[in-house]
Scaffold this motif. Structure first.
Motif, PDB file in Angstrom:
ATOM      1  N   ILE A 173       0.817  -1.224   0.131  1.00 33.32           N
ATOM      2  CA  ILE A 173      -0.103   0.051  -0.090  1.00 33.32           C
ATOM      3  C   ILE A 173       0.833   1.355  -0.200  1.00 33.32           C
ATOM      4  CG2 ILE A 173      -1.512   1.292   1.604  1.00 33.32           C
ATOM      5  CD1 ILE A 173      -2.983  -1.166   2.189  1.00 33.32           C
ATOM      6  N   ARG A 174       1.982   1.211   0.720  1.00 35.72           N
ATOM      7  CA  ARG A 174       2.856   2.193   0.967  1.00 35.72           C
ATOM      8  C   ARG A 174       3.296   2.680  -0.499  1.00 35.72           C
ATOM      9  NH1 ARG A 174       6.676   4.838   4.231  1.00 35.72           N
ATOM     10  NH2 ARG A 174       8.746   4.955   2.883  1.00 35.72           N
ATOM     11  N   ILE A 221       1.843   1.735  -3.248  1.00 34.86           N
ATOM     12  CA  ILE A 221       0.953   2.267  -4.281  1.00 34.86           C
ATOM     13  C   ILE A 221       0.710   3.804  -4.181  1.00 34.86           C
ATOM     14  CG2 ILE A 221      -1.558   2.120  -4.875  1.00 34.86           C
ATOM     15  CD1 ILE A 221      -1.602  -0.673  -3.968  1.00 34.86           C
ATOM     16  N   TYR A 222       0.960   4.373  -2.881  1.00 40.00           N
ATOM     17  CA  TYR A 222       1.011   5.518  -2.574  1.00 40.00           C
ATOM     18  C   TYR A 222       1.990   6.411  -3.423  1.00 40.00           C
ATOM     19  CZ  TYR A 222       1.272  10.074  -0.289  1.00 40.00           C
ATOM     20  OH  TYR A 222       1.179  11.470  -0.010  1.00 40.00           O
ATOM     21  N   VAL A 269      -0.500   7.070  -6.231  1.00 38.68           N
ATOM     22  CA  VAL A 269      -1.224   8.479  -5.922  1.00 38.68           C
ATOM     23  C   VAL A 269      -0.507   9.421  -6.444  1.00 38.68           C
ATOM     24  CG1 VAL A 269      -2.188   9.598  -4.001  1.00 38.68           C
ATOM     25  CG2 VAL A 269      -2.276   7.317  -4.047  1.00 38.68           C
ATOM     26  N   LEU A 297      -0.794  10.803  -9.878  1.00 37.42           N
ATOM     27  CA  LEU A 297      -2.018  11.140 -10.236  1.00 37.42           C
ATOM     28  C   LEU A 297      -2.187  12.543 -11.177  1.00 37.42           C
ATOM     29  CD1 LEU A 297      -4.500   9.064  -9.814  1.00 37.42           C
ATOM     30  CD2 LEU A 297      -4.937  10.386  -7.859  1.00 37.42           C
ATOM     31  N   ILE A 333      -5.246   1.022 -13.030  1.00 36.44           N
ATOM     32  CA  ILE A 333      -6.017   2.192 -12.268  1.00 36.44           C
ATOM     33  C   ILE A 333      -5.590   3.532 -12.980  1.00 36.44           C
ATOM     34  CG2 ILE A 333      -6.399   3.503 -10.323  1.00 36.44           C
ATOM     35  CD1 ILE A 333      -6.327   0.991  -8.697  1.00 36.44           C
ATOM     36  N   LEU A 359      -8.531   5.771 -15.218  1.00 40.20           N
ATOM     37  CA  LEU A 359      -8.542   7.120 -14.883  1.00 40.20           C
ATOM     38  C   LEU A 359      -8.290   8.160 -16.088  1.00 40.20           C
ATOM     39  CD1 LEU A 359      -7.423   7.545 -11.172  1.00 40.20           C
ATOM     40  CD2 LEU A 359      -9.777   7.788 -12.039  1.00 40.20           C
ATOM     41  N   ARG A 411       0.966   6.315   8.228  1.00 41.20           N
ATOM     42  CA  ARG A 411       0.499   5.080   7.870  1.00 41.20           C
ATOM     43  C   ARG A 411      -0.994   5.499   7.541  1.00 41.20           C
ATOM     44  NH1 ARG A 411       0.677  -1.167   9.808  1.00 41.20           N
ATOM     45  NH2 ARG A 411       2.701  -0.773   9.824  1.00 41.20           N
ATOM     46  N   ILE A 455      -1.616   7.671   4.471  1.00 42.11           N
ATOM     47  CA  ILE A 455      -1.185   6.679   3.229  1.00 42.11           C
ATOM     48  C   ILE A 455      -2.313   5.566   2.895  1.00 42.11           C
ATOM     49  CG2 ILE A 455       0.385   5.137   2.170  1.00 42.11           C
ATOM     50  CD1 ILE A 455       2.704   6.435   3.478  1.00 42.11           C
ATOM     51  N   ASP A 456      -2.656   5.161   3.803  1.00 40.91           N
ATOM     52  CA  ASP A 456      -4.008   4.486   3.717  1.00 40.91           C
ATOM     53  C   ASP A 456      -5.035   5.172   2.944  1.00 40.91           C
ATOM     54  OD1 ASP A 456      -2.689   2.140   4.455  1.00 40.91           O
ATOM     55  OD2 ASP A 456      -3.528   1.909   6.525  1.00 40.91           O
ATOM     56  N   TRP A 515      -5.099   7.980   1.215  1.00 42.68           N
ATOM     57  CA  TRP A 515      -5.130   8.322  -0.071  1.00 42.68           C
ATOM     58  C   TRP A 515      -5.254   7.114  -1.058  1.00 42.68           C
ATOM     59  CZ3 TRP A 515      -5.221  12.567  -2.581  1.00 42.68           C
ATOM     60  CH2 TRP A 515      -5.059  13.605  -1.663  1.00 42.68           C
ATOM     61  N   VAL A 516      -4.476   5.869  -0.852  1.00 45.95           N
ATOM     62  CA  VAL A 516      -4.524   4.860  -1.376  1.00 45.95           C
ATOM     63  C   VAL A 516      -5.813   4.163  -1.698  1.00 45.95           C
ATOM     64  CG1 VAL A 516      -3.612   2.336  -1.731  1.00 45.95           C
ATOM     65  CG2 VAL A 516      -1.982   4.197  -1.245  1.00 45.95           C
ATOM     66  N   PHE A 566      -7.613   6.680  -4.070  1.00 45.97           N
ATOM     67  CA  PHE A 566      -7.172   6.242  -5.554  1.00 45.97           C
ATOM     68  C   PHE A 566      -7.545   5.063  -5.947  1.00 45.97           C
ATOM     69  CE2 PHE A 566      -3.488   3.962  -7.706  1.00 45.97           C
ATOM     70  CZ  PHE A 566      -3.280   4.736  -8.632  1.00 45.97           C
TER      71      PHE A 566
END
Lengths: 268, 267, 185
Positions: free
Chosen positions: A53-54, A56-57, A61, A64, A165, A169, C3, C6-7, C9-10, C13
């Motif tokens: 997840i980190r 993916i940020y 993100v 984006l 994704i 978008l 964290r 971040i969670d 935002w993801v 997304f």
């Protein structure tokens, strides 16, 4: 004298071709090996999903803004160009179809992948290269933590998840851009814009195929970025060269893969 | 129990055509601070990598706790490495993690301790190196000496029985140097660990090491306690300890005759 | 960064991505018009399908009622077998006509269904018996030119038997033929 000079130049040229080919094949093999190692050490990226997840940020993100802004302009340009050509045949309502198909099938996945390589790919290469140069990867290795499962694999899966994704978008915002240009600015009928689009864009053959493409590009771009970083000589110069190579190799790979995928998809 | 935690037995290692080590024998007794000294490029750091199992020897073997490192499976090597802590030359802190997270990293990876306990342990380790107050900082905000100390805290996070230091004094000012020096000694004695220090810093090392190996030309050129070595009349050791420019280690890298090269008559 | 941030935002997304995919499917694609309702499949044989492609729309009275699912060749009768996926909501009588039309002069080809008067409806697996082939432009033009040529030769009153018989089979102008459904099988 001249003859032998030509001969020497020829031999030198052949030798450099040979050297480059061997290097190319070697790098491809090494990349594939890293790909395989990444796949088999992926367990941790899912068991401790917050690692992924980190990433993916950082890859998704953070890309984006550039993706959305580019998509908006690409959509508007498509609308403008499409309108100029289509109005000659008196079918400017088909502008929606043109914009949507171009984006969903090709431009969405391809332009996203190219931007991704430039934005996220280079960041990944530089980060991994720097971690290698500053012995962070070695340190991890010495702490009995595999850098491949702790550093490479989460970034890989993050890229693979983020790319489709971003591409979706991109297509959506691009279509909105096309709509904003075609309907309020040019004066195409809004109903015709959407209905023609719906009649001609197929869920499975156009949209889903586009998503499949972007997934493949995600695998290719992320893997290339990771490999270049992991393989970079641990010096400032080495890392900067690796970053350049990431962009070049990713772009070529995306365009080449796009041709292969498109020819398969149109045949089926 | 074997009194030596690490044993290096007739070890040779080299890359294609250039052997770095040619039959090295060393032992590292438990609880001692042992230094490996030698000129730049004599393969000292490589020895640490061989002990950690990051590379395989060409000949001979390294035994950690009685087990031959290069004959272990990947899991076996990882298991051995959990007994080791290593300080890299420039600290090698993870730049994307804070000081706290850097020290917590090995604990999070290898234990299932609850968050509150990790917090206590990390602050304890940081306190041991005198940087409890800096736990929130990022590695880029630290000075070289502080980064080195945080890296020490990370290396001892899991209370290893072997702590390896790769050039712990390189690029430090005299004050930080003294701090790191004391730290190595106190940590070693407090943890009951064995410390292996790779360095070329004579002054500091002679002050606190229990035993010193000199490596030159791929072999152990001299060994002994600091006292022995200071009084040694081996020309190499004498040159190294007193930092003389010329001696057995020549100032000039092996080259053709100077005059001939300059006159261009040697082609 | 924390964290939780971040969670968040993801999460945003991924949600955006899913929403965009749904948007593409509903607003841009034909998921709503085609794939949601249940369908039934019928087949129709044509002697010539021209440029008909799989996925071409099937329309009745101008409304899309289904899609061409598959086109195969029957080597026993030398005909094209076209299977059509039709929406369950739109039943058609058994004696429905299937024609291949062209949208505009050069547009893509589609199948037009014209309902008959039978009381029994088509069921899945049935075959539409009455079909009319695609108009092949080249054929049409050559026939037209040929008939023009034979007309002019008629005027010169030295027409031969063979051209006369040709005229009979083709009709005075091949363009007249287009409206009439040809029955196969």
């Amino acid at each position: 004298m001249i003859k032998s000079a030509i001969l020497i130049a020829l031999v030198r040229g052949l030798r450099s071709i040979g050297h480059q080919s061997i290097k190319g094949v070697w790098r491809f093999g090494a990349g594939m090996r890293l790909f395989w190692l990444t796949l088999i050490s992926s367990g941790e990226s899912f068991r401790r999903f917050h690692l992924t997840i980190r990433e993916i940020y950082f890859t998704g993100v953070m890309s984006l803004i550039i993706i959305l802004v580019s998509a908006f302009f690409v959509g508007m340009v498509l609308g403008l160009q499409g309108y100029h050509t289509l109005q000659r045949y008196g079918s400017s309502e088909a502008i929606g179809v043109l914009v949507a198909l171009a984006l969903v099938r090709e431009l969405g996945p391809v332009v996203t992948a190219l931007l991704f390589a430039g934005r996220a790919g280079t960041a990944i290469t530089a980060e991994i290269g720097l971690m290698k140069a500053t012995e962070q990867l070695s340190a991890m290795e010495m702490m009995a933590v595999s850098p491949i499962s702790r550093v490479i694999a989460p970034r890989f899966w993050a890229g693979v998840i983020a790319m489709p994704i971003l591409a979706i978008l991109f297509s959506m915002v691009g279509i909105l851009g096309g709509y904003l240009l075609a309907v309020p600015v040019i004066g195409v009928d809004a109903g015709a814009f959407w209905s023609q689009m719906q009649a001609n864009v197929d869920w499975r053959h156009d949209i889903l195929n586009g998503v499949i493409k972007s997934f493949v590009f995600g695998v290719a771009c992320t893997m290339i970025a990771l490999f270049e970083g992991y393989d970079a000589p641990p010096t400032a110069e080495g890392v900067s060269r690796a970053t350049t190579r990431t962009v070049v190799t990713s772009s070529l790979a995306v365009l080449g893969l796009d041709f292969i995928l498109t020819s398969f998809m149109l045949n089926v | 129990m074997n009194p030596n935690i690490v044993e290096i037995d007739n070890l040779s290692f080299g890359y294609k055509g250039r052997m770095l080590h040619q039959g090295i024998n060393m032992v590292f007794p438990r609880g001692k601070v042992v230094a490996i000294m030698g000129g730049s490029g004599s393969g000292k750091t490589t020895l640490l990598r061989l002990i950690g199992g990051q590379i395989k020897p060409s000949k001979g073997e390294v035994r950690v706790d009685g087990q031959v490192v290069h004959k272990q499976s990947r899991e076996g090597v990882y298991k051995l490495r959990r007994k080791m802590g290593m300080l890299f030359q420039h600290g090698a802190l993870f730049t994307d993690l804070s000081v706290f997270e850097n020290v917590a990293f090995p604990m999070r990876e290898h234990t299932d301790l609850p968050e509150s306990m990790i917090r206590d342990l990390v602050l304890m380790k940081l306190n041991a190196v005198g940087l409890r107050g800096a736990y929130k900082m990022m590695p880029t905000e630290l000075s070289g000496g502080m980064a080195r100390r945080v890296a020490v805290a990370r290396a001892i996070a899991l209370d290893p029985s072997i702590i390896m230091y790769d050039e712990p004094f390189a690029g430090l000012d005299p004050i930080s140097m003294g701090v790191v020096c004391d730290l190595i000694r106190t940590l070693n004695d407090a943890l009951g660990a064995t410390s292996i220090i790779v360095t070329h810093d004579v002054e500091e090392t002679f002050r606190f090491a229990d035993y010193i190996y000199f490596v030159a030309d791929g072999v152990v050129a001299a060994e002994g306690t600091p006292e022995d070595l200071r009084n040694s009349d081996l020309p190499f050791v004498h040159q190294f300890v007193f930092g003389e420019k010329d001696g057995p280690v020549a100032f000039h890298y092996a080259a053709d005759d100077y005059g001939r090269t300059m006159l261009g008559t040697d082609t | 960064m924390e964290r939780t941030t971040i969670d968040l935002w993801v999460g945003i997304f991924v949600a955006l991505g899913v929403a965009a995919l749904l948007g593409l499917a509903m607003k841009v694609g034909n998921l709503t018009t085609n794939n949601i309702g249940e369908t039934y499949t019928v087949t129709a044989n044509f002697e010539n399908i021209g440029g008909l492609k799989p996925r071409a729309p099937v329309k009745s009275a101008g409304v899309v009622v289904g899609r061409v699912a598959d086109i195969t060749f029957d080597s026993a009768t030398y005909e094209a077998v076209v299977s059509l996926t039709l929406d369950k909501r739109y039943p058609f009588p058994k004696d429905t006509f299937a024609n291949i039309y062209t949208a505009g002069l050069l547009g893509e080809q589609y199948i037009g269904l014209e309902a008959g008067g039978d009381e029994v409806n088509l069921a899945s697996g049935d075959k539409i018996l009455q079909t009319q082939d695609a108009v092949v432009l080249e054929k049409m033009i050559s026939q037209f030119l040929y008939s023009k040529a034979s007309e002019s030769s008629d005027d010169k009153s030295d027409a031969t038997e063979s051209t006369k018989s040709n005229d009979d089979t083709l009709g005075a102008s091949p363009l007249d033929n287009i409206g009439k459904p040809a029955t196969t099988e």
